[in-house]
Design a protein around this motif. Structure first.
Motif, PDB file in Angstrom:
ATOM      1  N   ASN A  69      10.072 -26.712  15.032  1.00 52.49           N
ATOM      2  CA  ASN A  69      10.145 -25.263  14.824  1.00 52.49           C
ATOM      3  C   ASN A  69      11.570 -24.752  14.947  1.00 52.49           C
ATOM      4  O   ASN A  69      12.394 -25.334  15.642  1.00 52.49           O
ATOM      5  CB  ASN A  69       9.264 -24.541  15.839  1.00 52.49           C
ATOM      6  CG  ASN A  69       7.803 -24.851  15.650  1.00 52.49           C
ATOM      7  OD1 ASN A  69       7.420 -25.644  14.789  1.00 52.49           O
ATOM      8  ND2 ASN A  69       6.972 -24.228  16.449  1.00 52.49           N
ATOM      9  N   TRP A  70      11.817 -23.633  14.313  1.00 49.90           N
ATOM     10  CA  TRP A  70      13.130 -23.008  14.343  1.00 49.90           C
ATOM     11  C   TRP A  70      13.204 -21.967  15.460  1.00 49.90           C
ATOM     12  O   TRP A  70      13.540 -20.810  15.243  1.00 49.90           O
ATOM     13  CB  TRP A  70      13.437 -22.396  12.978  1.00 49.90           C
ATOM     14  CG  TRP A  70      13.974 -23.413  12.029  1.00 49.90           C
ATOM     15  CD1 TRP A  70      13.347 -24.550  11.607  1.00 49.90           C
ATOM     16  CD2 TRP A  70      15.244 -23.411  11.425  1.00 49.90           C
ATOM     17  NE1 TRP A  70      14.171 -25.249  10.768  1.00 49.90           N
ATOM     18  CE2 TRP A  70      15.340 -24.570  10.632  1.00 49.90           C
ATOM     19  CE3 TRP A  70      16.336 -22.533  11.453  1.00 49.90           C
ATOM     20  CZ2 TRP A  70      16.472 -24.879   9.891  1.00 49.90           C
ATOM     21  CZ3 TRP A  70      17.455 -22.835  10.708  1.00 49.90           C
ATOM     22  CH2 TRP A  70      17.526 -24.006   9.942  1.00 49.90           C
ATOM     23  N   SER A  71      12.880 -22.427  16.671  1.00 46.42           N
ATOM     24  CA  SER A  71      12.990 -21.541  17.824  1.00 46.42           C
ATOM     25  C   SER A  71      12.977 -22.372  19.091  1.00 46.42           C
ATOM     26  O   SER A  71      12.586 -23.540  19.081  1.00 46.42           O
ATOM     27  CB  SER A  71      11.817 -20.548  17.871  1.00 46.42           C
ATOM     28  OG  SER A  71      10.592 -21.235  18.029  1.00 46.42           O
ATOM     29  N   ASN A  72      13.434 -21.768  20.157  1.00 49.89           N
ATOM     30  CA  ASN A  72      13.193 -22.290  21.502  1.00 49.89           C
ATOM     31  C   ASN A  72      12.782 -21.095  22.351  1.00 49.89           C
ATOM     32  O   ASN A  72      13.155 -19.967  22.072  1.00 49.89           O
ATOM     33  CB  ASN A  72      14.392 -23.080  22.052  1.00 49.89           C
ATOM     34  CG  ASN A  72      15.668 -22.284  22.113  1.00 49.89           C
ATOM     35  OD1 ASN A  72      15.805 -21.395  22.952  1.00 49.89           O
ATOM     36  ND2 ASN A  72      16.608 -22.588  21.222  1.00 49.89           N
ATOM     37  N   ILE A  73      11.962 -21.367  23.341  1.00 49.64           N
ATOM     38  CA  ILE A  73      11.298 -20.288  24.069  1.00 49.64           C
ATOM     39  C   ILE A  73      11.543 -20.434  25.566  1.00 49.64           C
ATOM     40  O   ILE A  73      11.286 -21.496  26.136  1.00 49.64           O
ATOM     41  CB  ILE A  73       9.783 -20.303  23.783  1.00 49.64           C
ATOM     42  CG1 ILE A  73       9.541 -20.194  22.274  1.00 49.64           C
ATOM     43  CG2 ILE A  73       9.081 -19.182  24.545  1.00 49.64           C
ATOM     44  CD1 ILE A  73       8.141 -20.591  21.852  1.00 49.64           C
ATOM     45  N   ARG A 128      24.660 -13.315   8.810  1.00 50.68           N
ATOM     46  CA  ARG A 128      24.166 -13.990   7.601  1.00 50.68           C
ATOM     47  C   ARG A 128      25.082 -13.702   6.417  1.00 50.68           C
ATOM     48  O   ARG A 128      25.249 -14.551   5.537  1.00 50.68           O
ATOM     49  CB  ARG A 128      22.717 -13.618   7.304  1.00 50.68           C
ATOM     50  CG  ARG A 128      22.502 -12.289   6.689  1.00 50.68           C
ATOM     51  CD  ARG A 128      21.042 -12.032   6.324  1.00 50.68           C
ATOM     52  NE  ARG A 128      20.881 -10.655   5.948  1.00 50.68           N
ATOM     53  CZ  ARG A 128      21.193 -10.159   4.759  1.00 50.68           C
ATOM     54  NH1 ARG A 128      21.665 -10.916   3.811  1.00 50.68           N
ATOM     55  NH2 ARG A 128      21.031  -8.878   4.521  1.00 50.68           N
ATOM     56  N   ILE A 129      25.703 -12.528   6.402  1.00 46.15           N
ATOM     57  CA  ILE A 129      26.655 -12.188   5.345  1.00 46.15           C
ATOM     58  C   ILE A 129      27.992 -12.880   5.606  1.00 46.15           C
ATOM     59  O   ILE A 129      28.549 -13.538   4.730  1.00 46.15           O
ATOM     60  CB  ILE A 129      26.827 -10.651   5.246  1.00 46.15           C
ATOM     61  CG1 ILE A 129      25.531 -10.023   4.737  1.00 46.15           C
ATOM     62  CG2 ILE A 129      28.010 -10.291   4.355  1.00 46.15           C
ATOM     63  CD1 ILE A 129      25.438  -8.514   4.920  1.00 46.15           C
ATOM     64  N   MET A 130      28.495 -12.767   6.839  1.00 48.27           N
ATOM     65  CA  MET A 130      29.805 -13.328   7.173  1.00 48.27           C
ATOM     66  C   MET A 130      29.838 -14.849   6.987  1.00 48.27           C
ATOM     67  O   MET A 130      30.802 -15.396   6.466  1.00 48.27           O
ATOM     68  CB  MET A 130      30.166 -12.957   8.620  1.00 48.27           C
ATOM     69  CG  MET A 130      31.515 -13.496   9.081  1.00 48.27           C
ATOM     70  SD  MET A 130      32.024 -12.859  10.699  1.00 48.27           S
ATOM     71  CE  MET A 130      30.637 -13.247  11.751  1.00 48.27           C
ATOM     72  N   ILE A 138      17.610 -18.555   5.640  1.00 47.14           N
ATOM     73  CA  ILE A 138      17.028 -17.218   5.836  1.00 47.14           C
ATOM     74  C   ILE A 138      15.501 -17.297   5.774  1.00 47.14           C
ATOM     75  O   ILE A 138      14.807 -16.709   6.607  1.00 47.14           O
ATOM     76  CB  ILE A 138      17.593 -16.223   4.799  1.00 47.14           C
ATOM     77  CG1 ILE A 138      19.089 -15.990   5.074  1.00 47.14           C
ATOM     78  CG2 ILE A 138      16.816 -14.903   4.825  1.00 47.14           C
ATOM     79  CD1 ILE A 138      19.827 -15.259   3.972  1.00 47.14           C
ATOM     80  N   ASN A 139      14.973 -18.052   4.818  1.00 53.96           N
ATOM     81  CA  ASN A 139      13.517 -18.213   4.705  1.00 53.96           C
ATOM     82  C   ASN A 139      12.942 -18.889   5.946  1.00 53.96           C
ATOM     83  O   ASN A 139      11.879 -18.494   6.433  1.00 53.96           O
ATOM     84  CB  ASN A 139      13.150 -19.012   3.459  1.00 53.96           C
ATOM     85  CG  ASN A 139      13.442 -18.263   2.170  1.00 53.96           C
ATOM     86  OD1 ASN A 139      13.644 -17.047   2.173  1.00 53.96           O
ATOM     87  ND2 ASN A 139      13.481 -18.985   1.067  1.00 53.96           N
ATOM     88  N   SER A 143      10.256 -17.193   8.445  1.00 54.25           N
ATOM     89  CA  SER A 143       9.015 -17.939   8.619  1.00 54.25           C
ATOM     90  C   SER A 143       8.750 -18.188  10.105  1.00 54.25           C
ATOM     91  O   SER A 143       7.613 -18.066  10.579  1.00 54.25           O
ATOM     92  CB  SER A 143       9.091 -19.259   7.851  1.00 54.25           C
ATOM     93  OG  SER A 143       7.943 -20.020   8.063  1.00 54.25           O
ATOM     94  N   GLU A 144       9.809 -18.518  10.856  1.00 51.00           N
ATOM     95  CA  GLU A 144       9.648 -18.750  12.290  1.00 51.00           C
ATOM     96  C   GLU A 144       9.317 -17.461  13.029  1.00 51.00           C
ATOM     97  O   GLU A 144       8.528 -17.469  13.972  1.00 51.00           O
ATOM     98  CB  GLU A 144      10.893 -19.405  12.885  1.00 51.00           C
ATOM     99  CG  GLU A 144      10.725 -19.815  14.324  1.00 51.00           C
ATOM    100  CD  GLU A 144       9.623 -20.855  14.555  1.00 51.00           C
ATOM    101  OE1 GLU A 144       9.199 -20.993  15.716  1.00 51.00           O
ATOM    102  OE2 GLU A 144       9.177 -21.526  13.605  1.00 51.00           O
TER     103      GLU A 144
END
Length: 180
Positions: A69-73, A128-130, A138-139, A143-144
């Motif tokens: 997954n694209w997270s840590n908790i 995200r722009i820089m 980004i998707n 999604s995460e």
């Protein structure tokens, strides 16, 4: 990962998309490792920011790093109840005894009653722009966010207070058995 075992102390390094380290935790104890996730415990840990500022964590916490997954908790045991802080981040990698991941700015703060708030949207949009986040990244990020919102709503996995408290009890038992 093959060299890690329960009770090992590891470092945690968070990077930004540009490759710069921006935050590090000086010690976390490995509580559980399996093919799906790694569980760490933080108690009174020194955190160092990019600017050199240091601070200590205020409350004990369980930290879950999912492999896919694209997270840590982070599950924080506060006086007001169990709260969660979800970092939207790349899956982690291990280098020696250092956990490394890229932090993608967005966070979700979950309160003990299950209410939640998405944080740092301006920082995400600016970065995200820089740093020109790809559309694939980004998707994955959004999604995460949806995945976490669903888990929070359904009190799945670590968002079940019972599960988080069971990890804490497991840590206390390990600590008692290993301080002799």
């Amino acid at each position: 990962m093959e060299t890690l075992k329960i009770g090992d102390v590891v470092l945690v390094h968070a990077y930004k998309h540009n490759g710069a380290i921006y935050r590090s935790w000086d010690a976390a104890i490995v509580l559980e490792l399996n093919s799906d996730y790694l569980v760490l415990v933080n108690e009174d840990v020194t955190v160092t920011e990019l600017n050199g500022r240091k601070w200590k964590t205020n409350e004990p916490a369980i930290w879950i790093f999912n492999r896919k997954n694209w997270s840590n908790i982070i599950c924080m045991f506060k006086e007001t109840g169990l709260n969660y802080y979800c970092n939207i981040a790349s899956p982690f990698i291990m280098e020696g005894k250092t956990i490394k991941y890229i932090d993608y700015d967005l966070d979700i703060k979950v309160f003990s009653d299950g209410a939640y708030k998405i944080l740092d949207l301006k920082e995400f949009n600016r970065n995200r722009i820089m740093w020109k986040y790809s559309q694939d990244i980004i998707n994955m990020i959004w999604s995460e966010v949806d995945n976490l919102k669903n888990q929070i709503k359904n009190k799945a996995f670590i968002f079940s207070h019972d599960r988080a408290e069971a990890f804490w009890d497991q840590y206390l038992e390990w600590k008692e058995n290993n301080q002799k």
